[in-house]
Design an enzyme around this catalytic site. Sequence first.
Site, PDB file in Angstrom:
ATOM      1  N   LYS A 133      -9.989 -11.645   1.496  1.00 32.93           N
ATOM      2  CA  LYS A 133      -9.109 -10.475   1.535  1.00 32.93           C
ATOM      3  C   LYS A 133      -8.753 -10.108   2.973  1.00 32.93           C
ATOM      4  O   LYS A 133      -9.655  -9.834   3.781  1.00 32.93           O
ATOM      5  CB  LYS A 133      -9.776  -9.275   0.864  1.00 32.93           C
ATOM      6  N   HIS A 153      -1.344   1.696  -7.403  1.00 31.58           N
ATOM      7  CA  HIS A 153      -0.379   1.197  -8.390  1.00 31.58           C
ATOM      8  C   HIS A 153       0.233   2.407  -9.075  1.00 31.58           C
ATOM      9  O   HIS A 153      -0.451   3.201  -9.709  1.00 31.58           O
ATOM     10  CB  HIS A 153      -1.049   0.288  -9.418  1.00 31.58           C
ATOM     11  N   CYS A 154       1.555   2.541  -8.944  1.00 31.97           N
ATOM     12  CA  CYS A 154       2.246   3.724  -9.460  1.00 31.97           C
ATOM     13  C   CYS A 154       2.910   3.396 -10.794  1.00 31.97           C
ATOM     14  O   CYS A 154       3.802   2.542 -10.854  1.00 31.97           O
ATOM     15  CB  CYS A 154       3.303   4.190  -8.453  1.00 31.97           C
TER      16      CYS A 154
END
Length: 307
Positions: A133, A153-154
Amino acid sequence: MMQFASTQVFLVRFLPIVLVTAATVWGSYAYTYELCFLSIDNWLQRIVYLTVFYPILILYYVSYMRTIYTKACEPPKQYYLEGTERATFKSVREDERQLQVFLSDIARQRDLTLLVRGFDHGIRFCDKCCCIKPDRSHHCSMCEQCVLKFDHHCPWVNNCVNFGNYKYFILFMGYGFVLCLWVAATTLPTFIQFWQHEYDMNKKLYDGIDSFITRTLRHALAVIFTNGRFPLVFLLFLSCMFALSLSFLFFYHLYLTAKNRTTVESFRAPMIDGKYAKDAFNHGIRANYREIFGSNALYWFLPIHSS
């Protein structure tokens, strides 16, 4: 069966976008027709209202679409394990010490810059994507991938707010907030004027029959439904409600941008050199904003890439 289930998930995830689009389309109709053409007689006032309304509307909706359709940024290829490296990873994954030695060797060979460490002080690794990552990246279970500079996250955009679309997300909220304020500010005087006129016309009819409260409620219902003012009332209510909700998000993300933090980092500070470093990426307000919006002020307020 699986295809039917995936179709259902797709439709459910796009439902918020459909609702936002439907509210935008209906609001545009109500503002243009119900307010500007049915309730306002002054042509100059109509022109001013619509000249301000539609440019903001276009900027708002283009920003919204770019937030939705800008693909979430994946880590660069050099962060992924491939071929024999994957086989080696699978053989050492159960031994944390050997795994960290293996990941450290990979990072050194590929010259990967890794400041942020896991809370066990080791190199952060995603088992699902099989990649090391990068700093500030996280795995999104909805997008099923690791995302660079992951904020959240929307569901309202069915996408991750991340490195690639953060500017568009801020512009979407900002223009939405300004648009709602403009609609509310221009609708309210017309509605009050109409309300007062109707109240004066019907005051004698109501006097002496009921109490003041009952009279007012009956008058309100008459104004809203009998006289066809419901679209105007609902437009005023909708714009005030969205302005209030967007204001919290908009100013919160302006604050995060000023500090160069993501939503994840505001709740859980990154670990660097064995310490929690909440301001690890803070370069000062001006530099932080330029990182998102770029150095050319002409492009700051346009939904185009400028960083």
